[in-house]
Design a protein around this motif. Structure first.
Motif, PDB file in Angstrom:
ATOM      1  N   ASP B  91      21.616  48.512  51.951  1.00 48.72           N
ATOM      2  CA  ASP B  91      22.291  47.840  53.061  1.00 48.72           C
ATOM      3  C   ASP B  91      22.739  46.453  52.650  1.00 48.72           C
ATOM      4  N   PHE B  92      23.939  46.092  53.016  1.00 44.20           N
ATOM      5  CA  PHE B  92      24.342  44.697  52.835  1.00 44.20           C
ATOM      6  C   PHE B  92      25.289  44.274  53.946  1.00 44.20           C
ATOM      7  N   ASP B  93      25.368  42.973  54.167  1.00 44.29           N
ATOM      8  CA  ASP B  93      26.308  42.424  55.130  1.00 44.29           C
ATOM      9  C   ASP B  93      27.443  41.747  54.389  1.00 44.29           C
ATOM     10  N   MET B  94      28.600  41.775  54.995  1.00 41.09           N
ATOM     11  CA  MET B  94      29.773  41.172  54.388  1.00 41.09           C
ATOM     12  C   MET B  94      29.995  39.769  54.948  1.00 41.09           C
ATOM     13  N   ALA B  95      30.372  38.847  54.078  1.00 41.53           N
ATOM     14  CA  ALA B  95      30.845  37.545  54.532  1.00 41.53           C
ATOM     15  C   ALA B  95      32.296  37.710  54.996  1.00 41.53           C
ATOM     16  N   THR B  96      32.978  36.636  55.303  1.00 42.08           N
ATOM     17  CA  THR B  96      34.405  36.720  55.653  1.00 42.08           C
ATOM     18  C   THR B  96      35.235  36.612  54.362  1.00 42.08           C
ATOM     19  N   PRO B  97      36.396  37.254  54.335  1.00 46.50           N
ATOM     20  CA  PRO B  97      37.188  37.236  53.104  1.00 46.50           C
ATOM     21  C   PRO B  97      37.940  35.912  52.881  1.00 46.50           C
ATOM     22  N   VAL B  98      38.236  35.665  51.639  1.00 50.55           N
ATOM     23  CA  VAL B  98      39.065  34.515  51.243  1.00 50.55           C
ATOM     24  C   VAL B  98      40.206  35.092  50.422  1.00 50.55           C
ATOM     25  N   VAL B  99      41.419  34.599  50.643  1.00 50.43           N
ATOM     26  CA  VAL B  99      42.564  35.108  49.887  1.00 50.43           C
ATOM     27  C   VAL B  99      43.148  33.987  49.040  1.00 50.43           C
ATOM     28  N   VAL B 100      43.360  34.281  47.766  1.00 51.16           N
ATOM     29  CA  VAL B 100      43.904  33.315  46.819  1.00 51.16           C
ATOM     30  C   VAL B 100      45.309  33.751  46.449  1.00 51.16           C
ATOM     31  N   SER B 101      46.280  32.836  46.473  1.00 57.21           N
ATOM     32  CA  SER B 101      47.572  33.179  45.884  1.00 57.21           C
ATOM     33  C   SER B 101      47.955  32.179  44.827  1.00 57.21           C
ATOM     34  N   GLY B 102      48.552  32.675  43.775  1.00 57.07           N
ATOM     35  CA  GLY B 102      48.972  31.823  42.669  1.00 57.07           C
ATOM     36  C   GLY B 102      49.351  32.734  41.519  1.00 57.07           C
ATOM     37  N   LYS B 103      50.539  32.507  40.980  1.00 62.33           N
ATOM     38  CA  LYS B 103      51.093  33.337  39.903  1.00 62.33           C
ATOM     39  C   LYS B 103      50.118  33.441  38.723  1.00 62.33           C
ATOM     40  N   GLY B 104      49.724  34.646  38.377  1.00 63.72           N
ATOM     41  CA  GLY B 104      48.934  34.871  37.168  1.00 63.72           C
ATOM     42  C   GLY B 104      47.544  34.259  37.174  1.00 63.72           C
ATOM     43  N   HIS B 105      46.896  34.218  38.328  1.00 64.94           N
ATOM     44  CA  HIS B 105      45.539  33.672  38.337  1.00 64.94           C
ATOM     45  C   HIS B 105      44.538  34.709  37.820  1.00 64.94           C
ATOM     46  N   THR B 106      43.374  34.216  37.447  1.00 65.15           N
ATOM     47  CA  THR B 106      42.311  35.095  36.964  1.00 65.15           C
ATOM     48  C   THR B 106      41.049  34.835  37.778  1.00 65.15           C
ATOM     49  N   ILE B 107      40.155  35.821  37.765  1.00 68.12           N
ATOM     50  CA  ILE B 107      38.966  35.790  38.613  1.00 68.12           C
ATOM     51  C   ILE B 107      37.739  36.079  37.779  1.00 68.12           C
ATOM     52  N   ARG B 108      36.707  35.289  37.977  1.00 68.56           N
ATOM     53  CA  ARG B 108      35.451  35.568  37.282  1.00 68.56           C
ATOM     54  C   ARG B 108      34.319  35.639  38.310  1.00 68.56           C
ATOM     55  N   HIS B 109      33.644  36.777  38.354  1.00 70.95           N
ATOM     56  CA  HIS B 109      32.499  36.948  39.254  1.00 70.95           C
ATOM     57  C   HIS B 109      31.280  36.360  38.562  1.00 70.95           C
ATOM     58  N   LYS B 110      30.687  35.341  39.157  1.00 71.15           N
ATOM     59  CA  LYS B 110      29.530  34.677  38.545  1.00 71.15           C
ATOM     60  C   LYS B 110      28.264  35.291  39.118  1.00 71.15           C
ATOM     61  N   CYS B 111      27.899  36.407  38.567  1.00 72.49           N
ATOM     62  CA  CYS B 111      26.894  37.289  39.149  1.00 72.49           C
ATOM     63  C   CYS B 111      26.123  37.895  37.979  1.00 72.49           C
ATOM     64  N   ASP B 112      24.772  37.896  38.056  1.00 67.86           N
ATOM     65  CA  ASP B 112      23.981  38.457  36.953  1.00 67.86           C
ATOM     66  C   ASP B 112      23.923  39.964  37.041  1.00 67.86           C
ATOM     67  N   GLY B 113      24.995  40.605  36.749  1.00 65.60           N
ATOM     68  CA  GLY B 113      25.012  42.063  36.799  1.00 65.60           C
ATOM     69  C   GLY B 113      26.295  42.526  36.159  1.00 65.60           C
ATOM     70  N   ALA B 114      26.387  43.818  35.898  1.00 64.03           N
ATOM     71  CA  ALA B 114      27.611  44.359  35.316  1.00 64.03           C
ATOM     72  C   ALA B 114      28.745  44.242  36.328  1.00 64.03           C
ATOM     73  N   ILE B 115      29.936  43.946  35.838  1.00 63.81           N
ATOM     74  CA  ILE B 115      31.116  43.907  36.702  1.00 63.81           C
ATOM     75  C   ILE B 115      31.879  45.211  36.499  1.00 63.81           C
ATOM     76  N   ILE B 116      32.003  45.970  37.581  1.00 63.84           N
ATOM     77  CA  ILE B 116      32.757  47.226  37.511  1.00 63.84           C
ATOM     78  C   ILE B 116      34.219  46.912  37.794  1.00 63.84           C
ATOM     79  N   LEU B 117      35.087  47.329  36.897  1.00 65.26           N
ATOM     80  CA  LEU B 117      36.530  47.095  37.051  1.00 65.26           C
ATOM     81  C   LEU B 117      37.210  48.433  37.319  1.00 65.26           C
ATOM     82  N   MET B 118      37.929  48.508  38.444  1.00 61.69           N
ATOM     83  CA  MET B 118      38.676  49.721  38.776  1.00 61.69           C
ATOM     84  C   MET B 118      40.158  49.388  38.791  1.00 61.69           C
ATOM     85  N   PRO B 119      40.907  49.811  37.765  1.00 67.05           N
ATOM     86  CA  PRO B 119      42.338  49.506  37.726  1.00 67.05           C
ATOM     87  C   PRO B 119      43.146  50.568  38.482  1.00 67.05           C
ATOM     88  N   PHE B 120      44.244  50.151  39.061  1.00 65.63           N
ATOM     89  CA  PHE B 120      45.175  51.054  39.735  1.00 65.63           C
ATOM     90  C   PHE B 120      46.571  50.708  39.254  1.00 65.63           C
TER      91      PHE B 120
END
Lengths: 134, 134
Positions: B91-120
């Motif tokens: 079980d987990f609860d969700m916080a509220t979302p944040v949306v980022v816009s900016g040409k060619g930005h990158t994202i890093r999850h700072k989390c001690d666990g594997a990051i699963i990447l699902m490309p589409f």
């Protein structure tokens, strides 16, 4: 920690204005009474100067060391807010931070509540803290 | 909802690679057993095409209507994951979302666990879902 003077400007309710920056830490918050999100956005010059003052050398750009530092600052700022709010009866838990880098990106908190914007200024660039609770 | 075909590619553990995009929805998650973060990143062409298919007209850029839609998609994707994981005892609860816009930005999850990447992928551009739990 970085032995720098950063000047807080007047906090205000964010309406149409959009804060722009180059590297941002974002974190979600979930509590029994409420949920929300917090962001801290730095202009590149300021982020690099903080790194230089903490590590003794200036990175060439927004590399992983810089984003790690921004993630840590995000945890520290939110942890401080969490403690103060808990003393006032508002408990929440923090999610893990996410750091975004990209020249001139903007951030929108999609949260049904007022967005508090706290601007900071320095000779190396600006920073913005934004926080929103539902 | 947008009557579009988007092709999922093979999910993988994200290591050094960095997903780049133009508009991203981010959300924090907090549970008793764990916490983490999720992001969904779109290339601009794909985000604008989704808007066109849902609203009947194509916006000129990543305006607030587009970021609202990305925030909603972020809620929907995380809500779906929350339901499936709850059925399996997480079980987990969700916080509220944040949306980022900016040409060619990158994202890093700072989390001690594997990051699963699902490309589409699609003819209008790519999207990436990333998820990390501690």
């Amino acid at each position: 920690m970085a032995s720098m003077e950063i000047k807080p400007l007047k906090p205000r309710i964010k309406k149409d204005e959009i804060a722009r920056g180059d590297v941002s830490g974002l974190i979600g918050m979930v509590g029994n009474q409420t949920r929300g999100s917090m962001s801290i956005t730095f202009e590149e010059g300021l982020a690099l100067e903080i790194m230089q003052n903490m590590l003794g050398e200036k990175p060439h750009g927004l590399n992983e060391e810089v984003t790690d530092m921004v993630g840590e600052i995000t945890n520290m700022v939110t942890g401080g807010a969490k403690r103060i709010l808990a003393e006032n009866g508002f408990d929440f838990d923090m999610a893990t931070p996410v750091v975004v880098s990209g020249k001139g990106h903007t951030i929108r908190h999609k949260c049904d509540g007022a967005i508090i914007l706290m601007p900071f200024t320095s000779e190396w660039g600006n920073a913005f803290i934004e926080i929103c609770f539902e």
